[in-house]
Design a protein around this motif. Structure first.
Motif, short mmCIF file in Angstrom:
data_model
loop_
_atom_site.label_atom_id
_atom_site.label_comp_id
_atom_site.label_asym_id
_atom_site.label_seq_id
_atom_site.Cartn_x
_atom_site.Cartn_y
_atom_site.Cartn_z
N GLY A 292 -13.71 8.46 -33.98
CA GLY A 292 -14.72 9.46 -33.64
C GLY A 292 -14.45 9.72 -32.02
N LEU A 293 -13.96 9.01 -31.27
CA LEU A 293 -13.63 9.35 -29.88
C LEU A 293 -12.64 10.43 -29.58
CD1 LEU A 293 -13.05 5.69 -28.54
CD2 LEU A 293 -15.01 7.03 -28.24
N GLY A 294 -13.18 11.33 -28.70
CA GLY A 294 -12.30 12.36 -28.13
C GLY A 294 -11.27 11.63 -27.01
N PRO A 295 -10.25 12.55 -26.39
CA PRO A 295 -9.35 11.95 -25.39
C PRO A 295 -10.20 11.77 -24.19
CG PRO A 295 -8.51 13.83 -26.75
CD PRO A 295 -9.97 13.84 -27.30
N GLY A 296 -9.77 10.52 -23.72
CA GLY A 296 -10.56 10.28 -22.63
C GLY A 296 -11.81 9.34 -22.96
N GLY A 297 -12.14 9.43 -24.20
CA GLY A 297 -13.15 8.32 -24.57
C GLY A 297 -12.79 6.85 -24.10
N VAL A 298 -14.02 6.07 -24.14
CA VAL A 298 -13.85 4.55 -24.01
C VAL A 298 -14.01 3.68 -24.99
CG1 VAL A 298 -14.47 2.78 -22.36
CG2 VAL A 298 -14.65 5.21 -21.65
N ALA A 299 -12.96 2.94 -25.19
CA ALA A 299 -12.99 1.96 -26.32
C ALA A 299 -13.00 0.63 -25.64
CB ALA A 299 -11.84 1.85 -26.99
N VAL A 300 -14.30 -0.20 -26.15
CA VAL A 300 -14.78 -1.32 -25.55
C VAL A 300 -14.36 -2.49 -26.58
CG1 VAL A 300 -16.67 -2.79 -24.68
CG2 VAL A 300 -16.54 -0.58 -24.00
N VAL A 301 -13.29 -3.41 -26.34
CA VAL A 301 -12.60 -4.15 -27.32
C VAL A 301 -12.96 -5.75 -26.74
CG1 VAL A 301 -10.54 -5.03 -28.12
CG2 VAL A 301 -11.18 -2.47 -27.92
N ASN A 302 -12.96 -6.56 -27.61
CA ASN A 302 -13.36 -7.83 -27.44
C ASN A 302 -11.84 -8.47 -27.32
OD1 ASN A 302 -13.67 -10.67 -27.61
ND2 ASN A 302 -15.03 -10.73 -28.96
N GLY A 303 -11.62 -8.77 -26.18
CA GLY A 303 -9.89 -9.25 -25.81
C GLY A 303 -9.84 -10.66 -26.16
N ASP A 304 -10.91 -11.63 -26.53
CA ASP A 304 -10.58 -12.89 -27.03
C ASP A 304 -10.24 -13.07 -28.53
OD1 ASP A 304 -11.12 -13.72 -24.37
OD2 ASP A 304 -13.04 -14.74 -24.98
N ILE A 305 -10.26 -12.06 -29.34
CA ILE A 305 -10.10 -12.31 -30.79
C ILE A 305 -8.46 -11.94 -31.12
CG2 ILE A 305 -12.61 -11.86 -31.25
CD1 ILE A 305 -11.77 -8.91 -32.11
N ALA A 306 -8.24 -12.43 -32.16
CA ALA A 306 -6.90 -12.17 -32.58
C ALA A 306 -6.30 -10.73 -33.08
CB ALA A 306 -6.43 -13.22 -34.00
N TRP A 307 -7.43 -9.88 -33.29
CA TRP A 307 -7.36 -8.54 -33.75
C TRP A 307 -7.38 -7.65 -32.62
CZ3 TRP A 307 -5.58 -8.93 -38.56
CH2 TRP A 307 -5.77 -10.09 -39.42
N GLU A 308 -7.30 -8.13 -31.48
CA GLU A 308 -7.38 -7.21 -30.37
C GLU A 308 -6.03 -6.16 -30.33
OE1 GLU A 308 -6.21 -5.85 -26.30
OE2 GLU A 308 -5.20 -7.21 -27.59
N PRO A 309 -4.82 -6.67 -30.55
CA PRO A 309 -3.77 -5.71 -30.48
C PRO A 309 -4.02 -4.36 -31.63
CG PRO A 309 -2.67 -7.94 -30.43
CD PRO A 309 -4.28 -7.79 -30.75
N GLN A 310 -4.48 -4.80 -32.75
CA GLN A 310 -4.84 -3.66 -33.61
C GLN A 310 -5.92 -2.84 -33.41
OE1 GLN A 310 -4.14 -6.90 -34.32
NE2 GLN A 310 -3.18 -7.23 -36.32
N LEU A 311 -7.02 -3.37 -32.56
CA LEU A 311 -8.16 -2.56 -32.34
C LEU A 311 -7.75 -1.53 -30.90
CD1 LEU A 311 -11.14 -5.04 -32.09
CD2 LEU A 311 -10.49 -3.50 -33.78
N ARG A 312 -6.57 -2.08 -30.14
CA ARG A 312 -6.20 -1.47 -28.97
C ARG A 312 -5.33 -0.16 -29.56
NH1 ARG A 312 -5.03 -2.28 -23.69
NH2 ARG A 312 -6.11 -4.47 -23.56
N GLN A 313 -4.52 -0.52 -30.39
CA GLN A 313 -3.87 0.54 -31.04
C GLN A 313 -4.45 1.54 -31.57
OE1 GLN A 313 -0.43 0.73 -30.46
NE2 GLN A 313 -0.53 2.71 -31.19
N ALA A 314 -5.38 1.35 -32.28
CA ALA A 314 -6.45 2.13 -32.75
C ALA A 314 -6.94 3.21 -31.88
CB ALA A 314 -7.22 1.62 -33.79
N ALA A 315 -7.39 2.63 -30.65
CA ALA A 315 -8.04 3.41 -29.77
C ALA A 315 -6.89 4.37 -29.10
CB ALA A 315 -8.58 2.37 -28.85
N LEU A 316 -5.84 3.75 -28.79
CA LEU A 316 -4.84 4.31 -28.03
C LEU A 316 -4.34 5.67 -29.02
CD1 LEU A 316 -2.58 1.35 -26.30
CD2 LEU A 316 -4.45 3.12 -25.02
N HIS A 317 -4.52 5.59 -30.23
CA HIS A 317 -3.99 6.44 -30.97
C HIS A 317 -4.80 7.72 -30.92
CE1 HIS A 317 -2.06 8.23 -34.66
NE2 HIS A 317 -3.16 8.58 -35.16
N VAL A 318 -5.86 7.50 -30.59
CA VAL A 318 -6.73 8.80 -30.35
C VAL A 318 -6.81 9.13 -28.99
CG1 VAL A 318 -8.05 8.48 -32.43
CG2 VAL A 318 -8.96 7.58 -30.31
#
Length: 471
Positions: free
Chosen positions: A213-239
């Motif tokens: 739901g984020l538009g370009p320039g939106g901010v994705a706040v991600v827990n960097g300590d969890i194993a799924w961080e790369p997947q979360l990051r990629q989903a955010a960068l995709h938008v």
């Protein structure tokens, strides 16, 4: 005299937003609701169809003070706006509320653990910065999210929404409805995994959908300590979102340096954007170290200064059933009750054991009272049994349990740790006096559906029973 607040909705505005037909006269609504038992005077009542048909309760809603109803067929008791589908009409009303207030900075929060508390802590910070709006309770599903949007005042400056899920495909449409400027995933764990053929990986994929739901320039706040961080990051960068992280490592934008429980609260040292901050919390659970960083980053993304974020965190009280602590007087002394009865999963259970292990109990005992964790599918037995090892590692003294799944854990506990097991939480609650001794620190935790709250309530009631016996 102060200016009178404008109505939240007029009948004409509603009809235009939902493509509906006004019958029985016009009105001005100051709120929106769908549960006739919770309708306040001035509300618009939305007659949704679920296990029961909401139209059956329109009369009760009008009697409670509703000024109008959103319906699929005309009802008695007051003016109506008639539409083809009330659920879709609610969603259209939500979109209209969003679009008529373009100045509002919106945030969205999801996660396997902590999303309600983090959402409400963010709201506390938003309130310090100006007129704000947020989800109430756990209004995070296909009804709760559009309802929260539809309730958003046109004059609001900031808002935060909780978004949850029980099955695949639920988060993305809700995030796209909110269109947040910032979105957060608190953490990912084995929650609702029975709905995903690939287990926790599916949960991570679904949680990452909040960034859709984020538009370009939106901010994705991600827990960097969890194993799924790369997947979360990629989903955010995709938008086209900007990713910021919180965690324990030096490379994170918000880094937890130290967390020390102090009584019923904690002292935190954190680095945010390279600057060190020392602040206090009214939460003693270690997971609140990382939660507080998620709150700070989300508030920053919603244009709230760090100083206000720290003030909000210092004043934020634990929510009901989510870590509230109280002293309960009983014959011979008192014990400390930590009420974690609202919900549970393997991740939050183990965090709770760790938090209890860190508590200073003097000569008392560390006691846990556990009811079944639900929605774990064919992994349920293994995940309940796995708790026994975590209990050993935490060095807890006594374990009471309720439910058929918790019996798997109970039977492999070391004998010296076994307290009472009962088939249901209700049966265990009846034995409340036998569960505790003076000096104990007692944590009650379980899934909401397995009724751990009954035990927490019975333990809290021991003080009243003592007072009655004392005359």
């Amino acid at each position: 005299m102060p200016d009178r607040a404008p109505p939240l909705w007029t009948a004409q505005d509603i009809a235009q937003a939902v493509d509906g037909r006004i019958e029985g006269g016009v009105f001005e609504a100051t709120g929106v609701g769908y549960n006739s038992k919770e309708i306040a005077p001035g509300d618009l009542f939305v007659a949704l169809k679920g296990a029961r048909d909401g139209h059956e309760f329109a009369g009760a809603a009008f009697a409670a003070g509703a000024v109008g109803a959103l319906v699929e067929r005309a009802v008695d008791g007051g003016p109506c706006i008639v539409v083809d589908d009330t659920q879709k009409a609610l969603e259209r009303l939500a979109a209209a509320a969003r679009d008529r207030a373009p100045q509002v900075r919106r945030g969205a929060v999801t996660g396997s653990v902590g999303k309600t508390s983090v959402t409400q802590a963010i709201k506390a910070g938003l309130d310090l910065a100006g007129p704000a709006h947020a989800s109430i309770k756990s209004y995070n599903n296909h009804i709760g999210v559009p309802l929260t949007l539809a309730r958003m005042p046109e004059r609001a400056e900031r808002a935060v929404f909780e978004i949850g899920m029980n099955a695949p495909g639920e988060i993305a449409p809700l995030s796209k409805m909110v269109q947040p400027h910032a979105a957060c995933v608190t953490t990912v764990g084995p929650v609702h995994i029975e709905a995903f053929s690939d287990g926790e990986a599916g949960v991570a994929r679904e949680k990452a959908a909040i960034f859709s739901g984020l538009g370009p320039g939106g901010v994705a706040v991600v827990n960097g300590d969890i194993a799924w961080e790369p997947q979360l990051r990629q989903a955010a960068l995709h938008v086209g979102a900007r990713v910021v992280t919180f965690g324990s490592a030096a490379e994170h934008d918000a880094r937890l340096v130290d967390f020390r429980a102090e009584g019923d609260g904690a002292r935190v040292i954190a680095e945010v954007w390279g600057r060190t901050h020392v602040f206090t919390l009214k939460q003693s659970g270690f997971h609140w170290g990382l939660n507080s960083l998620a709150v700070i980053l989300m508030l920053d993304a919603l244009d709230v200064p760090v100083e206000l974020a720290l003030q909000a965190l210092a004043e934020f009280q634990p929510l009901s059933g989510r870590g509230q602590s109280r002293t309960v007087r009983i014959a011979g002394g008192a014990f400390t009750l930590i009420d974690e009865s609202y919900n549970a999963n393997p991740l939050s259970m183990k965090a709770g054991f760790t938090n209890l292990a860190a508590r200073d109990v003097g000569r008392g005992r560390r006691v846990v009272v556990l009811s079944d964790m639900l929605e774990l599918g064919d992994q349920s037995r293994a995940m309940h049994e796995d708790l026994a090892q975590a209990i050993d590692a935490a060095g807890l003294d006594v374990v009471h349990a309720a439910g058929p799944e918790m019996r798997h854990m109970y039977e492999i506990l070391r004998p010296e740790r076994r307290g009472i097991w009962a088939a249901t939480a209700a049966e265990l609650a009846e034995q409340a006096e036998a569960l505790v001794q003076p000096g104990d620190v007692v944590m009650v935790k379980g899934s909401n559906g397995s009724k751990a709250s009954l035990v927490a309530a019975a333990l809290a009631d021991l003080e009243r029973r003592l007072e009655l016996s004392e005359g």
